[in-house]
Design an enzyme around this catalytic site. Sequence first.
Site, PDB file in Angstrom:
ATOM      1  N   ASP A   1       0.832  -1.196   0.000  1.00 49.26           N
ATOM      2  CA  ASP A   1       0.000   0.000   0.000  1.00 49.26           C
ATOM      3  C   ASP A   1       0.875   1.257   0.000  1.00 49.26           C
ATOM      4  OD1 ASP A   1      -2.780   1.035   0.401  1.00 49.26           O
ATOM      5  OD2 ASP A   1      -1.884   1.908   2.196  1.00 49.26           O
TER       6      ASP A   1
ATOM      7  N   GLU B   1       1.711  -0.591  -5.016  1.00 47.91           N
ATOM      8  CA  GLU B   1       0.652   0.363  -5.308  1.00 47.91           C
ATOM      9  C   GLU B   1       1.330   1.730  -5.331  1.00 47.91           C
ATOM     10  OE1 GLU B   1      -3.226   2.732  -3.851  1.00 47.91           O
ATOM     11  OE2 GLU B   1      -1.511   2.399  -2.588  1.00 47.91           O
TER      12      GLU B   1
HETATM   13  C1  NOJ Z   1      -4.443   2.977  -0.888  1.00 47.20           C
HETATM   14  C2  NOJ Z   1      -5.587   2.055  -0.634  1.00 47.20           C
HETATM   15  O1  NOJ Z   1      -5.890   1.361  -1.803  1.00 47.20           O
HETATM   16  C3  NOJ Z   1      -6.721   2.922  -0.152  1.00 47.20           C
HETATM   17  O2  NOJ Z   1      -7.934   2.217  -0.092  1.00 47.20           O
HETATM   18  C4  NOJ Z   1      -6.344   3.497   1.177  1.00 47.20           C
HETATM   19  O3  NOJ Z   1      -7.349   4.393   1.602  1.00 47.20           O
HETATM   20  C5  NOJ Z   1      -5.021   4.261   1.090  1.00 47.20           C
HETATM   21  N1  NOJ Z   1      -4.023   3.564   0.351  1.00 47.20           N
HETATM   22  C6  NOJ Z   1      -4.470   4.537   2.456  1.00 47.20           C
HETATM   23  O4  NOJ Z   1      -3.989   3.353   3.027  1.00 47.20           O
END
Ligand code: NOJ
Length: 555
Positions: free
Chosen positions: A215, A272
């Site tokens: 993440d 991500e």
């Molecule tokens: C990316 C995640 O996909 C999202 O859902 C989340 O709110 C943020 N990162 C913060 O962790």
Amino acid sequence: MSNSALDRKSRVWWRDSVIYQIYIRSFADSNGDGKGDVKGIESRLGYLKKLGIDAIWITPWYPSPQKDHGYDVSDFMDIEPDYGNLDDAKQLIAKAHELGIRVIIDLVPNHCSDQHKWFQAALSAEPGSKERDRFIFRDGKGANGELAPNNWQSVFGGPAWHRVTEKNGKPGQWYLHLFAVEQPDFNWKNQDVKEYFEKVLHFWLKLGVDGMRIDVAHGMIKAEGLPDVPSDPKLLEGKPMPFWDQDGVHEIYKEWRKILDSYPNDRMAVAEAWVSPASRIARYLRPGELMNSFNFDFMGSKWDKSNMVEMIDRSMQALAEVGAPSSWVFNNHDVTRSVDRFDLGLGIGGGTTAERHGDGSKLNIERGVRRARAGALLMLALPGVAYMFQGEELALPEVRDIPDDRITDPSWKQSGFKNKGRDGCRVPIPWQISDSGSHGFSTNSKLGKSDSWLPQPKYWGDLSVEKQETDPDSTLNMYRKALAIRKSEVSLGDGPMQWLDLGGNVLAFKRSEDFICILNFGAEIELPIHKDVLISSAKLNGNKLPTDTAVWLRA
Ligand code: NOJ
């Protein structure tokens, strides 16, 4: 290390796989509390096997106050009690493996929950203490420290800093939260933080997970001195924002890669990283770093041939330079579903709030579904890995009528109730036709659809798995067929592709001498000479390929 030049049998799995994202809270509820859970996933493994995916990615399942549905983690080495326990997780992994399905979990290293014991300790400790150093605490500006330390804004709206009350009852230091107030950012220059996450990695790898989705993979390191964001983006002179995509993040991944490689069976990590252009993504995939990184430029492309071709070309070129596979994705739990986006011509962040969250009166759902299906055949034929999001195989649209008092996305509150956020793509999956209960989402048959954590639309029974099972032309059956072909067709997955010029508004490419994928964005065209139609996203008109339709041909 295997690479794209090898044939598919000898290639490592994360170069070719189709990976299915499970938003755990909305997938399947085994204990009737209106929230999905680990046993719910286990109960649907047969469905996933039949669908034909290779791996699942499960969104955060750790103990969490759920201020951002699991992305606010209070314990990184356990399971949220609402979702089950560690034994359930072990059993799920074992059962998935028996079926040949790999399991990827979601690692959240940029921040934790404000209820995490480290953050609680930091709050009770003094400014300058080692407890505070694990986070990003700073004195405020202004005569009495009443102004935030810099001008950074939270992704969810409002300032990215929150002022705490010190033990003496007086307003004190500020801490950084790039996301919700309840999600304090870790200080990745602190040794405890580094060591802690190495432990977390070992913990889950030992438990048998096959990979991690990382993440906010571009956010852990902040620019030295935490400088203000310039008022004019031009003043950044091409440099990234001071909180994104800093060089230091790559040092972390080099260490993590060694850990991943120290386990058998090709463990992987997918970033991500919302970075652009593709050459910046490629930096996360250099040898010795991560394995996949979502292609968000592609996800953001509009329903437009040249835009898509450009995104595909850029990604292929940039990733070829580092020898990494592309990771195609059209949907996830953070963006408006592709049925709506492709119809309304929205990019992922594009469109006005009304277009994204309005009543959908402008939406031509039939056309949206038609385009989403064609897009799916495009994505599954492109070289590399494909990530799909639960419900994509049912062509679920965005839900636009969630009552304001049921919205749970932190952006809603943090934006001063302007941005309704992402709940519309997170509505629980309809498994059954019946409108009594939650369309089979919950085992509690008394649980009405409005009792599931987000209410499901009444008409979703018509889109349910049960309904689509019986219709050979359903989106579900199209995905099953496409995934089966992808498995048997050795030229699919990673490997070369070659554009074909079929003129007009037609995107076409070859994956081998006898496999062609064509997507027609324009007026109906005659198909080129072929031996066989392997699959099409909508009915062909004799030998003609209608508008917004994709086809895979045996040439
Ligand atoms: C990316 C995640 O996909 C999202 O859902 C989340 O709110 C943020 N990162 C913060 O962790």
